[in-house]
Design a protein around this motif. Structure first.
Motif, mmCIF file in Angstrom:
data_model
loop_
_atom_site.group_PDB
_atom_site.id
_atom_site.type_symbol
_atom_site.label_atom_id
_atom_site.label_comp_id
_atom_site.label_asym_id
_atom_site.label_seq_id
_atom_site.Cartn_x
_atom_site.Cartn_y
_atom_site.Cartn_z
ATOM 1 N N ILE A 109 9.580 10.516 -4.558
ATOM 2 C CA ILE A 109 9.090 9.922 -3.317
ATOM 3 C C ILE A 109 7.737 9.257 -3.521
ATOM 4 N N GLY A 110 7.679 7.964 -3.249
ATOM 5 C CA GLY A 110 6.402 7.257 -3.318
ATOM 6 C C GLY A 110 5.531 7.611 -2.134
ATOM 7 N N TRP A 111 4.310 8.019 -2.409
ATOM 8 C CA TRP A 111 3.422 8.527 -1.350
ATOM 9 C C TRP A 111 2.535 7.419 -0.814
ATOM 10 N N ARG A 112 3.074 6.625 0.132
ATOM 11 C CA ARG A 112 2.253 5.660 0.852
ATOM 12 C C ARG A 112 1.463 6.394 1.934
ATOM 13 N N GLY A 113 0.292 5.882 2.253
ATOM 14 C CA GLY A 113 -0.523 6.494 3.292
ATOM 15 C C GLY A 113 -1.080 7.849 2.909
ATOM 16 N N GLU A 114 -1.244 8.087 1.619
ATOM 17 C CA GLU A 114 -1.822 9.359 1.168
ATOM 18 C C GLU A 114 -3.178 9.563 1.840
ATOM 19 N N PRO A 115 -3.425 10.709 2.446
ATOM 20 C CA PRO A 115 -4.709 10.952 3.104
ATOM 21 C C PRO A 115 -5.890 10.672 2.170
ATOM 22 N N GLY A 116 -6.849 9.922 2.684
ATOM 23 C CA GLY A 116 -8.023 9.579 1.887
ATOM 24 C C GLY A 116 -7.881 8.301 1.094
ATOM 25 N N VAL A 117 -6.678 7.702 1.099
ATOM 26 C CA VAL A 117 -6.429 6.450 0.376
ATOM 27 C C VAL A 117 -6.091 5.370 1.403
ATOM 28 N N HIS A 118 -6.810 4.262 1.396
ATOM 29 C CA HIS A 118 -6.598 3.203 2.382
ATOM 30 C C HIS A 118 -5.188 2.633 2.266
ATOM 31 N N ASP A 119 -4.538 2.467 3.400
ATOM 32 C CA ASP A 119 -3.200 1.881 3.425
ATOM 33 C C ASP A 119 -2.977 1.229 4.779
ATOM 34 N N GLU A 120 -1.838 0.572 4.925
ATOM 35 C CA GLU A 120 -1.522 -0.131 6.157
ATOM 36 C C GLU A 120 -1.181 0.860 7.278
ATOM 37 N N PRO A 121 -1.333 0.424 8.535
ATOM 38 C CA PRO A 121 -1.186 1.360 9.667
ATOM 39 C C PRO A 121 0.164 2.059 9.743
ATOM 40 N N GLN A 122 1.242 1.360 9.343
ATOM 41 C CA GLN A 122 2.565 1.974 9.444
ATOM 42 C C GLN A 122 2.758 3.133 8.472
#
Length: 381
Positions: free
Chosen positions: A98-111
């Motif tokens: 599983i690719g971890w998008r939106g990992e806490p503490g790492v900037h990512d897109e709102p979705q």
């Protein structure tokens, strides 16, 4: 860690999944490796589809399959994981990557933000053991984890590797291309020119990013557009919900082939309702381009023919600017549900940006625009 070492240590002969940018190295390696016939690799329609394919593989071989996905796909997989794989039901072992998008503490897109926060909790709730793979993870550590996972898998349990950004690498080159000529940005530009001041709802990924930039380039308001930055595969259903609620307005849907495939049952629902104020434009480049260009099954089928079989009264496939302009003009002139499938090249500008307004701002501006249309209609009635 190199993707080929990761795959070798897992030791499975069957991989299926939905591509993810976080797992691009793994996906590219699997595509290259699959061409050599080393193992089976199937790019599926959605994550539930992947999980069921994996279950079938296990039933037929007794071996452990691997399912990969972006963490946003956990929701699609929950039903078959809970009601099929779980050891209180059939006890079918499976390894998830599983690719971890939106990992806490790492900037990512709102979705990705909330999904990133609950990624590990969802695995815990589903009784799936997990290990987080980072750039520091080495082969020795992975082997220890695999020993633990093998014990759980032998008891009909599932296990997951949650992969952080840049944790996997692959040096090989895989080219994704087709022979189509029109670019997605050209197609979207023609759609917006035809739509004028009518509402547009666009699918997740580069399509929405390009729509936003086209409005910027033309100094046009973004109020006409709802950018579906998440919930892949549901754009057409959002449009239908809006269209049947505001029959006096014409709605334009800018969709993608991978998104249509992900929840293709929506075509049957739309076709059955047949809202006369919905124009469904499907940009088909036969690829999951936003996450790397990996192929979709749509490269070998005509989605317009599927739509026609699902009850769309008018559905056509075009592959040139002249044909596209003609079909868009027809859609503008006549009422009636229609699909325009547009064959598209793979590729986008390297300097393609992202929307600079928040998801909440986008929603509020779009809703205010629709309300103003209603007010204007009432005033002129």
């Amino acid at each position: 860690m190199k993707a080929e070492d990761f795959v070798s240590m897992i030791g499975s002969g069957f991989y299926t999944g939905v591509p993810d940018s976080q797992l691009k190295a793994l996906c590219n390696y699997l595509e290259a490796d699959c061409r050599k016939g080393s193992r089976r690799h199937i790019i599926a329609a959605n994550e539930g589809n992947c999980t069921a394919l994996a279950a079938g593989y296990h039933l037929a071989t007794g071996k452990v399959p691997v399912v990969y996905m972006q963490n946003s796909g956990e929701g699609n997989a929950i039903n078959p994981v809970a009601s099929l794989l779980n050891d209180k039901v059939y006890g079918i072992p499976c390894i998830f990557v599983i690719g971890w998008r939106g990992e806490p503490g790492v900037h990512d897109e709102p979705q990705h933000r909330y999904q990133g926060e609950v990624t590990l909790k969802l695995l815990e709730d589903m009784d799936i053991s997990y290990f987080v793979v980072s750039r520091e993870t080495d082969s020795a550590e992975l082997e220890i984890v695999m020993e633990k996972f093998r014990k759980a898998l032998s008891c009909g349990k599932q296990a997951a590797f949650v992969v952080k950004k840049d944790a996997l690498t692959y040096d090989g080159k895989v080219m994704y291309k087709n022979d189509n000529q029109m670019t997605r940005e050209q197609i979207i530009r023609y759609v917006t020119e035809t739509a004028g001041e009518e509402p547009v709802i666009s699918t997740t990924g580069k399509a929405s990013r390009e729509l936003f930039e086209i409005r910027e380039q033309k100094n046009q308001s973004h109020k006409y557009d709802f950018l579906t930055v998440g919930s892949m595969g549901h754009c057409s259903s959002i449009v239908m919900g809006a269209a049947i609620s505001r029959p006096e307005l014409r709605f334009w849907c800018i969709d993608g082939d991978g998104a249509v495939l992900m929840h293709m049952g929506a075509l049957a629902v739309i076709g059955e309702a047949a809202p006369s104020n919905l124009v469904h434009v499907v940009i088909n480049n036969g690829a999951h381009e936003t996450v790397g260009g990996m192929p979709t099954a749509a490269r070998k089928i005509r989605l317009s023919e599927v739509a026609r079989a699902c009850g769309y009264p008018y559905a056509v496939c075009v592959d040139s600017e002249e044909e596209l302009k003609l079909e868009l003009a027809k859609a503008k002139e006549h009422r009636g549900l229609r699909m325009i499938e547009v064959l598209c090249a793979i590729g986008a500008r390297e300097d393609l940006g992202r929307p600079t307004v928040s998801a909440q701002e986008n929603k509020n501006n779009f809703m205010s625009f629709l309300e103003s249309c209603k007010t204007q209609r009432e005033e002129t009635a």
